[in-house]
Write an enzyme that holds these catalytic residues in place. Structure first.
Site, PDB file in Angstrom:
ATOM      1  N   HIS A  42       0.839  -1.211   0.000  1.00 21.36           N
ATOM      2  CA  HIS A  42       0.000   0.000   0.000  1.00 21.36           C
ATOM      3  C   HIS A  42       0.870   1.255   0.000  1.00 21.36           C
ATOM      4  CE1 HIS A  42      -2.838  -2.846   2.189  1.00 21.36           C
ATOM      5  NE2 HIS A  42      -3.579  -2.419   1.190  1.00 21.36           N
ATOM      6  N   ARG A 192      -3.891 -10.102   4.057  1.00 18.26           N
ATOM      7  CA  ARG A 192      -4.327 -11.434   4.507  1.00 18.26           C
ATOM      8  C   ARG A 192      -3.152 -12.349   4.836  1.00 18.26           C
ATOM      9  NH1 ARG A 192      -8.873 -10.490   0.640  1.00 18.26           N
ATOM     10  NH2 ARG A 192     -10.741 -10.477   1.929  1.00 18.26           N
TER      11      ARG A 192
END
Ligand code: PAF
Length: 285
Positions: A42, A192
């Site tokens: 990100h 995740r």
């Protein structure tokens, strides 16, 4: 002295006023939509955004509409304070954290549904997922009205879905894809990954290694496409993965590829579960 300021906004009206202010100053704006639990992948999108616009808005919203019943909506990590610290470190200008009530007010009944590119790959096992993504991303684009919006190529199918509805709906925002960020062992970074046990984490890089090897093998032996894919899928199954798909498709349309030609823009796509964690990855061929 560093006078950089990160502004945190949850209210859409307040955000609009902030953006109008930037527009009055002729500043360009980039949006990086995320669901939080930020990692280096990100943060690379924030760097990418800063190279392309004067001001960067990062949205953090765990979108319930893109999770099916039984998926990990409740378990999805929400470390907001850590996320804000990480964004401060990257000199992000705005964090937009809309609430569920702002995003989906009572009586919300609109759905953005894209056909074609949503059907194969993840669309098969997660049939409503891309409608949820398309609906929330449309809303985020309308709320922020940036000049550009950045999405990671790890979710390659998602990127194509977003490009498609932005084009179809004449939304005047440029969509940019940013390269996948990986751990040293090749595992694509994902929020995740933190669900993986220690043993699963050791096995997980095999997913990317298998894709890379398969891409090489395909280039060497084009005529053996389907048997090479089958052998790679079996290799993953043997190592403990539950393979959802391992496919080669056209990189622009996601049309299936039966025979591969010299100048074709092909891409390999994989989704597989390791324990309860679903991992996805893709590489160019
Ligand atoms: O890729 C994600 O994190 C999400 O799908 C997105 C684009 C932020 C929409 O919720």
């Amino acid at each position: 002295m560093d006078d950089h300021r990160l502004t945190i906004v949850s209210n859409i009206q307040v955000l609009r006023e902030e953006i109008a202010d930037l527009r009055a100053q002729k500043k360009t704006v980039a949006l990086v939509p995320t669901m939080g639990a930020l990692h280096e992948g990100h943060l690379s999108l924030i760097d990418f955004a800063k190279e392309h616009a004067d001001q960067v808005v990062c949205s953090i919203y765990v979108n319930p509409k893109q999770f099916a019943p039984g998926e990990d909506l409740d378990a999805y990590p929400r470390p907001l304070i850590d996320d804000i610290r990480a964004l401060e470190g990257k000199l992000t200008d705005f964090v937009f954290t809309p609430t569920d009530d702002e995003m989906y007010p009572d009586g919300f009944s609109t759905n953005i549904s894209v056909s074609g590119v949503t059907s194969p790959l993840c669309g098969k096992s997660r049939p409503d997922h891309f409608d949820g993504v398309a609906t929330v991303v449309t809303k985020l684009l309308m709320m922020v009205q940036p000049d550009i919006a950045i999405f990671g190529e790890k979710d390659y199918q998602q990127l194509l879905v977003i490009r498609r509805f932005v084009r179809d709906l004449n939304i005047p925002i440029e969509i940019l894809g940013a390269p996948i960020v990986r751990s040293d062992d090749g595992l694509a970074l994902s929020s995740r990954n933190q669900y993986l046990s220690e043993d699963e984490r050791k096995t997980a890089p095999l997913l990317h290694q298998t894709l890379l090897q398969l891409a090489e093998d395909i280039k060497e032996e084009r005529s053996k496409l389907s048997s090479l894919i089958e052998a790679s899928s079996n290799k993953l199954t043997k190592a403990g993965f539950e393979v959802d798909y391992l496919e080669i498709r056209d990189a622009k349309s996601l049309a299936p590829i039966i025979e591969i030609y010299e100048d074709q823009t092909a891409r390999l796509f994989v989704a597989a579960k390791l324990g309860t964690t679903r991992l996805i990855d893709n590489v160019a061929v």
